[in-house]
Design a protein around this motif. Structure first.
Motif, PDB file in Angstrom:
ATOM      1  N   SER A 101       0.921  -0.935   0.152  1.00 33.43           N
ATOM      2  CA  SER A 101      -0.171  -0.096  -0.392  1.00 33.43           C
ATOM      3  C   SER A 101       0.985   1.388   0.074  1.00 33.43           C
ATOM      4  CB  SER A 101      -0.794   0.096   1.224  1.00 33.43           C
ATOM      5  OG  SER A 101      -1.543   1.144   1.162  1.00 33.43           O
ATOM      6  N   LEU A 102       0.251   2.223  -0.954  1.00 42.84           N
ATOM      7  CA  LEU A 102       1.298   3.180  -0.878  1.00 42.84           C
ATOM      8  C   LEU A 102       0.653   4.644  -0.343  1.00 42.84           C
ATOM      9  CD1 LEU A 102       2.752   3.023  -4.549  1.00 42.84           C
ATOM     10  CD2 LEU A 102       3.714   2.124  -2.579  1.00 42.84           C
ATOM     11  N   GLY A 103      -0.722   4.142   0.226  1.00 39.48           N
ATOM     12  CA  GLY A 103      -1.683   5.321   0.686  1.00 39.48           C
ATOM     13  C   GLY A 103      -1.653   4.991   2.311  1.00 39.48           C
ATOM     14  N   LYS A 104      -0.947   4.309   2.847  1.00 42.06           N
ATOM     15  CA  LYS A 104      -1.004   3.791   3.994  1.00 42.06           C
ATOM     16  C   LYS A 104      -0.841   5.292   4.991  1.00 42.06           C
ATOM     17  CE  LYS A 104       0.871   0.118   5.429  1.00 42.06           C
ATOM     18  NZ  LYS A 104       2.076  -0.776   5.604  1.00 42.06           N
ATOM     19  N   GLY A 105      -1.804   5.290   5.766  1.00 34.11           N
ATOM     20  CA  GLY A 105      -1.644   6.832   6.670  1.00 34.11           C
ATOM     21  C   GLY A 105      -2.576   7.765   6.427  1.00 34.11           C
ATOM     22  N   LYS A 106      -2.918   7.775   5.176  1.00 30.15           N
ATOM     23  CA  LYS A 106      -4.005   8.853   4.558  1.00 30.15           C
ATOM     24  C   LYS A 106      -5.232   8.397   4.813  1.00 30.15           C
ATOM     25  CE  LYS A 106      -5.137  12.295   1.095  1.00 30.15           C
ATOM     26  NZ  LYS A 106      -5.314  13.189   2.311  1.00 30.15           N
ATOM     27  N   ALA A 107      -5.960   8.693   6.047  1.00 32.64           N
ATOM     28  CA  ALA A 107      -7.444   8.322   6.405  1.00 32.64           C
ATOM     29  C   ALA A 107      -8.529   8.380   5.358  1.00 32.64           C
ATOM     30  CB  ALA A 107      -7.615   8.509   7.867  1.00 32.64           C
ATOM     31  N   ASP A 108      -8.246   9.856   5.010  1.00 31.50           N
ATOM     32  CA  ASP A 108      -9.640  10.390   4.201  1.00 31.50           C
ATOM     33  C   ASP A 108      -9.321  10.008   2.324  1.00 31.50           C
ATOM     34  OD1 ASP A 108      -7.488  12.185   3.975  1.00 31.50           O
ATOM     35  OD2 ASP A 108      -8.650  13.910   4.033  1.00 31.50           O
ATOM     36  N   ARG A 109      -8.395   9.300   2.076  1.00 29.45           N
ATOM     37  CA  ARG A 109      -8.019   9.033   0.839  1.00 29.45           C
ATOM     38  C   ARG A 109      -9.376   8.395   0.109  1.00 29.45           C
ATOM     39  NH1 ARG A 109      -5.141   4.981   3.504  1.00 29.45           N
ATOM     40  NH2 ARG A 109      -5.520   2.829   2.775  1.00 29.45           N
ATOM     41  N   ASN A 110      -9.309   8.832  -1.412  1.00 27.25           N
ATOM     42  CA  ASN A 110     -10.458   8.483  -2.155  1.00 27.25           C
ATOM     43  C   ASN A 110      -9.834   7.497  -3.251  1.00 27.25           C
ATOM     44  OD1 ASN A 110     -12.828  10.144  -1.357  1.00 27.25           O
ATOM     45  ND2 ASN A 110     -11.308  11.810  -1.956  1.00 27.25           N
ATOM     46  N   MET A 111      -8.640   7.320  -3.248  1.00 24.21           N
ATOM     47  CA  MET A 111      -7.723   6.419  -4.001  1.00 24.21           C
ATOM     48  C   MET A 111      -6.982   5.457  -3.325  1.00 24.21           C
ATOM     49  SD  MET A 111      -6.415   8.970  -7.141  1.00 24.21           S
ATOM     50  CE  MET A 111      -5.495   9.966  -5.774  1.00 24.21           C
ATOM     51  N   GLU A 112      -6.707   4.272  -3.802  1.00 15.36           N
ATOM     52  CA  GLU A 112      -5.889   3.302  -3.182  1.00 15.36           C
ATOM     53  C   GLU A 112      -4.705   3.014  -4.120  1.00 15.36           C
ATOM     54  OE1 GLU A 112      -6.387   1.914  -0.091  1.00 15.36           O
ATOM     55  OE2 GLU A 112      -8.258   2.701   0.158  1.00 15.36           O
ATOM     56  N   PRO A 113      -3.575   3.700  -3.766  1.00 17.96           N
ATOM     57  CA  PRO A 113      -2.444   3.422  -4.517  1.00 17.96           C
ATOM     58  C   PRO A 113      -1.601   2.244  -4.202  1.00 17.96           C
ATOM     59  CG  PRO A 113      -1.916   5.328  -3.202  1.00 17.96           C
ATOM     60  CD  PRO A 113      -3.335   4.775  -2.914  1.00 17.96           C
ATOM     61  N   PHE A 114      -1.227   1.262  -5.057  1.00 14.89           N
ATOM     62  CA  PHE A 114      -0.107   0.181  -4.805  1.00 14.89           C
ATOM     63  C   PHE A 114       0.729   0.009  -5.496  1.00 14.89           C
ATOM     64  CE2 PHE A 114      -4.748  -1.066  -3.782  1.00 14.89           C
ATOM     65  CZ  PHE A 114      -4.740  -1.439  -2.196  1.00 14.89           C
ATOM     66  N   PHE A 115       1.913  -0.605  -5.010  1.00 16.89           N
ATOM     67  CA  PHE A 115       2.958  -1.237  -5.862  1.00 16.89           C
ATOM     68  C   PHE A 115       2.715  -2.860  -5.737  1.00 16.89           C
ATOM     69  CE2 PHE A 115       7.051  -3.525  -6.015  1.00 16.89           C
ATOM     70  CZ  PHE A 115       7.285  -3.028  -7.374  1.00 16.89           C
ATOM     71  N   ILE A 116       2.365  -3.388  -6.794  1.00 18.18           N
ATOM     72  CA  ILE A 116       2.059  -4.896  -6.793  1.00 18.18           C
ATOM     73  C   ILE A 116       3.018  -5.852  -7.636  1.00 18.18           C
ATOM     74  CG2 ILE A 116       0.057  -6.606  -7.246  1.00 18.18           C
ATOM     75  CD1 ILE A 116      -1.749  -4.077  -7.543  1.00 18.18           C
ATOM     76  N   GLU A 117       3.502  -6.991  -6.935  1.00 16.16           N
ATOM     77  CA  GLU A 117       4.375  -7.933  -7.576  1.00 16.16           C
ATOM     78  C   GLU A 117       3.559  -8.980  -7.842  1.00 16.16           C
ATOM     79  OE1 GLU A 117       8.274  -7.766  -5.159  1.00 16.16           O
ATOM     80  OE2 GLU A 117       6.703  -7.661  -3.717  1.00 16.16           O
ATOM     81  N   ILE A 118       3.676  -9.385  -9.142  1.00 16.40           N
ATOM     82  CA  ILE A 118       2.554 -10.457  -9.687  1.00 16.40           C
ATOM     83  C   ILE A 118       3.461 -11.768 -10.262  1.00 16.40           C
ATOM     84  CG2 ILE A 118       0.617 -10.880 -11.141  1.00 16.40           C
ATOM     85  CD1 ILE A 118       0.268  -7.768 -11.534  1.00 16.40           C
ATOM     86  N   MET A 119       3.217 -12.848  -9.672  1.00 18.63           N
ATOM     87  CA  MET A 119       3.773 -13.887 -10.065  1.00 18.63           C
ATOM     88  C   MET A 119       2.801 -14.718 -11.164  1.00 18.63           C
ATOM     89  SD  MET A 119       6.574 -14.477  -8.189  1.00 18.63           S
ATOM     90  CE  MET A 119       6.879 -13.197  -8.437  1.00 18.63           C
ATOM     91  N   PRO A 120       3.275 -15.445 -12.138  1.00 24.29           N
ATOM     92  CA  PRO A 120       2.385 -16.186 -13.275  1.00 24.29           C
ATOM     93  C   PRO A 120       1.486 -17.082 -12.657  1.00 24.29           C
ATOM     94  CG  PRO A 120       4.955 -15.955 -13.675  1.00 24.29           C
ATOM     95  CD  PRO A 120       4.877 -15.658 -12.530  1.00 24.29           C
ATOM     96  N   ASP A 121       0.353 -17.169 -13.134  1.00 27.47           N
ATOM     97  CA  ASP A 121      -0.874 -17.972 -12.718  1.00 27.47           C
ATOM     98  C   ASP A 121      -1.763 -18.530 -13.783  1.00 27.47           C
ATOM     99  OD1 ASP A 121      -2.545 -19.231 -11.013  1.00 27.47           O
ATOM    100  OD2 ASP A 121      -3.667 -17.353 -10.925  1.00 27.47           O
ATOM    101  N   ASP A 122      -2.176 -19.562 -13.780  1.00 27.26           N
ATOM    102  CA  ASP A 122      -3.280 -20.298 -14.797  1.00 27.26           C
ATOM    103  C   ASP A 122      -4.432 -19.579 -14.690  1.00 27.26           C
ATOM    104  OD1 ASP A 122      -0.887 -21.475 -15.907  1.00 27.26           O
ATOM    105  OD2 ASP A 122      -1.263 -23.099 -14.857  1.00 27.26           O
TER     106      ASP A 122
END
Length: 185
Positions: A101-122
């Motif tokens: 989570s890149l928005g952690k700590g902002k209680a009144d946020r309207n967006m959810e920003p993330f850095f996401i690591e994705i592994m291959p999946d079928d």
């Protein structure tokens, strides 16, 4: 979310609202077995179902990921990023999605920003939920299924879409990492 797992946090929110598993299932449109797996096994594949659970519980999605409230601006240092949420498809498999989570700590946020690591999946299951998503591919290749369309994005490419349209976002031919900003009206 280092101490309390996602499933335990959702269960606590549900119980605090005096809601049964069946009521949460009805309110989200998700199968009872999916809600049970989410709470007990800490398992679910995508952010879409979590958004439905958050809405049904009257909470922001980010509520399940942080309790710390700070002032503006919120700065997320790349070298200090913590894993906030890890999702896998079944109880005995490794994580397919690792959310920071890149928005952690902002209680009144309207967006959810993330850095996401994705592994291959079928699994290419489509999901849909209210809102919009904006994604920037950082490394690897990203497969995006949007309705009946399929797109392969490379590092530096972006996609912006209405998330009410059934969609899937996953790694293509190897691990992938992305920045994603999700907006929920």
């Amino acid at each position: 979310m280092a101490v309390e797992k996602l499933g335990a946090r959702i269960k606590r929110f549900r119980e605090n609202r005096e809601m049964t598993l069946e009521q949460l299932s009805d309110a989200t449109g998700l199968k009872l077995s999916a809600i049970t797996a989410l709470e007990e096994d800490n398992v679910y594949a995508s952010i879409g179902p979590l958004q439905k659970v958050a809405r049904a519980l009257g909470a922001r999605l980010g509520t399940f990921m942080d309790d710390v409230v700070g002032g503006d601006p919120v700065i997320s240092r790349a070298d200090a990023r913590e894993l906030d949420l890890s999702m896998q498809k079944t109880r005995d498999t490794k994580a397919c999605y690792r959310y920071h989570s890149l928005g952690k700590g902002k209680a009144d946020r309207n967006m959810e920003p993330f850095f996401i690591e994705i592994m291959p999946d079928d699994d290419r299951s489509l999901s849909s939920h209210q809102g919009e998503e904006f994604i920037i591919v950082v490394s690897g290749r990203l497969k995006v299924l949007y309705g009946k369309e399929e797109h392969i994005l490379d590092s530096g490419d972006t996609v912006y879409y209405n998330s009410i349209v059934p969609h899937y976002v996953g790694a293509h031919e190897g691990p992938c990492s992305i920045y994603a900003v999700m907006y929920y009206p």
